[in-house]
Design a protein around this motif. Structure first.
Motif, short mmCIF file in Angstrom:
data_model
loop_
_atom_site.label_atom_id
_atom_site.label_comp_id
_atom_site.label_asym_id
_atom_site.label_seq_id
_atom_site.Cartn_x
_atom_site.Cartn_y
_atom_site.Cartn_z
N ARG A 34 -5.96 -12.18 -5.21
CA ARG A 34 -4.80 -13.08 -5.00
C ARG A 34 -4.41 -13.89 -6.23
N ARG A 52 -1.94 -20.80 -1.76
CA ARG A 52 -3.14 -20.06 -1.38
C ARG A 52 -3.09 -18.56 -1.63
N PHE A 53 -1.91 -17.97 -1.62
CA PHE A 53 -1.83 -16.52 -1.85
C PHE A 53 -1.63 -16.16 -3.32
N TYR A 54 -1.42 -17.16 -4.16
CA TYR A 54 -1.05 -16.88 -5.55
C TYR A 54 -1.99 -17.48 -6.58
N ARG A 67 -9.43 -28.17 -8.13
CA ARG A 67 -9.30 -29.54 -7.63
C ARG A 67 -10.17 -29.70 -6.39
N ARG A 68 -10.15 -30.87 -5.80
CA ARG A 68 -11.05 -31.14 -4.69
C ARG A 68 -10.73 -30.29 -3.45
N PHE A 69 -9.44 -30.18 -3.10
CA PHE A 69 -9.06 -29.41 -1.92
C PHE A 69 -7.94 -28.42 -2.26
N PRO A 70 -7.85 -27.31 -1.53
CA PRO A 70 -6.78 -26.33 -1.79
C PRO A 70 -5.39 -26.89 -1.51
N ILE A 71 -4.37 -26.27 -2.11
CA ILE A 71 -2.96 -26.57 -1.79
C ILE A 71 -2.44 -25.37 -1.00
N PRO A 72 -2.09 -25.58 0.28
CA PRO A 72 -1.72 -24.43 1.13
C PRO A 72 -0.62 -23.54 0.56
N THR A 73 0.41 -24.12 -0.05
CA THR A 73 1.52 -23.29 -0.54
C THR A 73 1.12 -22.41 -1.73
#
Lengths: 251, 251
Positions: B235, B125-127, B117-123
């Motif tokens: 990750r 980020r590790f998975y 998608r255009r921007f990451p989703i912080p929750t």
């Protein structure tokens, strides 16, 4: 001068909530620091929802004013370059100067995630509440029915909140079950302090058989916080999005 | 003496992988330490999959031998009380003394998650691995078809690995798209070093149009690591489960 709205996603695990406060780092503070550096002027950010410590967001809305010539839509890209990995702007755009993220008519959607199985799953530990006590989703749905619509939610208001009225309108409340995950999804024009977490805590108590679904009606009528369930832990809660009626975009 | 099998879930983010090594803390090491304390004797743990640093598991299998009188099924509960929050035993049970987690006939399933998608989703980020470059899932599926079955996967083997043969059998390889999440799910009796991550990296290069799906056939034929795509970051990878044919339970 122009007013810019940003849609902010964050992992709330390592923050003391949204609003600036003396005892720890907050989302608002980090945004203000990086925006001030980026735009080379002091920037104050006003958020739609002041989420608590440990609560996450996929799309909290916020506005700030700036004299910078940087186009509103470009700010998301430039700001994301500077922000820590646990905060990401999803969109930025110019809005009218009188647009206020809290007073503008809007609808917020929250999700409360419960992991209901024998043992926890480590990769979900920060984003859901784990309980091994089996929850009866049908009973939770039956209880939820009583909470939909306009009610006095005084029993579902965390102590210490100062509000003119405790009447709120829950426009949607659904409970979804995907395997061993239960998702409580709540939509409304406004919520009281801790209201979604108290609803989640109460529905879990119904789900494990502590009281019958119809007791939720009595809780509403009692207008007494002590009659409702516990405030469910912050980690399970995510602000999914804020939808402004002046602006038919849903995040 | 008895042999106990444990099914272990972990968040690999803060570990230097499964296997004990001098430069950092590993899953095996943490399990051995807590098992030794719990059972009051030195315990060695042998894992089915030596996952790399940052790789997660919902169900890696491992065995250990013990003289303790604690029933095998109870060990999961007692051990979970001691383990850090990022490791959780999902099941424990006694197995025959000659049961070996790596030599026993088994099938492993891995999932590689991509957030597109255009921007990451912080929750997340590790998975999951984030990329804003649009991926064509149909092309990825077409490329994946060429990898199913028994092939010499030498081009998909990380350097430094010492193996008798690079022939492996991929029994399943599917690509699922849920909104902006793409999940590559691979099943096989055994995998080469970094094989799943190189498959994921290669399929992403097909997905973004770097080469056509049919080029994957040429990569296989070349038997040369340099022809395949990059090793996708750790990750995004999760070992979903190990299924033993002697034991028809799927985790």
């Amino acid at each position: 001068m122009k007013r810019v709205m940003i849609v902010v996603a964050y992992d709330g695990t390592n923050y003391c909530g949204w609003q600036v406060q003396p005892n720890g780092i907050t989302i608002q503070e980090v945004l203000e620091r990086h925006l001030s550096e980026l735009l080379k002027e002091p920037v104050s950010v006003l958020g739609a929802s002041r989420t608590d410590a440990g609560v996450h967001a996929l799309g909290n809305a916020a506005v700030f004013d700036t004299n910078s010539r940087m186009p509103g839509e470009k700010i998301s890209y430039a700001l994301n370059q500077r922000l820590p990995e646990d905060i990401r702007i999803q969109e930025s755009k110019e809005v009218p100067l009188d647009f206020h993220p809290r007073y503008q008519k809007s609808e917020k959607t929250y999700e409360y995630r419960i992991l209901n199985r024998r043992f926890p799953i480590p990769t979900e530990r920060f984003y859901s509440y784990f309980t091994y006590v089996p929850l009866d989703v049908e009973k939770m749905r039956e209880a939820a029915e009583h909470l939909i619509g306009e009610h006095d939610f005084k029993s579902f208001c965390g102590t210490g909140a100062q509000v003119k009225t405790t009447v709120r309108n829950v426009t949607g409340l659904t409970i979804q079950k995907n395997g061993d995950e239960i998702i409580i999804r709540v939509t409304g024009m406004g919520f009281l302090y801790n209201m979604v977490r108290i609803i989640a805590g109460t529905l879990m108590e119904v789900g494990c058989g502590k009281y019958p679904p119809v007791y939720v009606k009595e809780i509403l009528e009692a207008r007494d916080r002590k009659t409702a369930g516990n405030t469910a832990p912050a980690r399970g809660l995510t602000l999914v999005g804020v939808r402004y009626f002046s602006d038919e975009t849903r995040y």
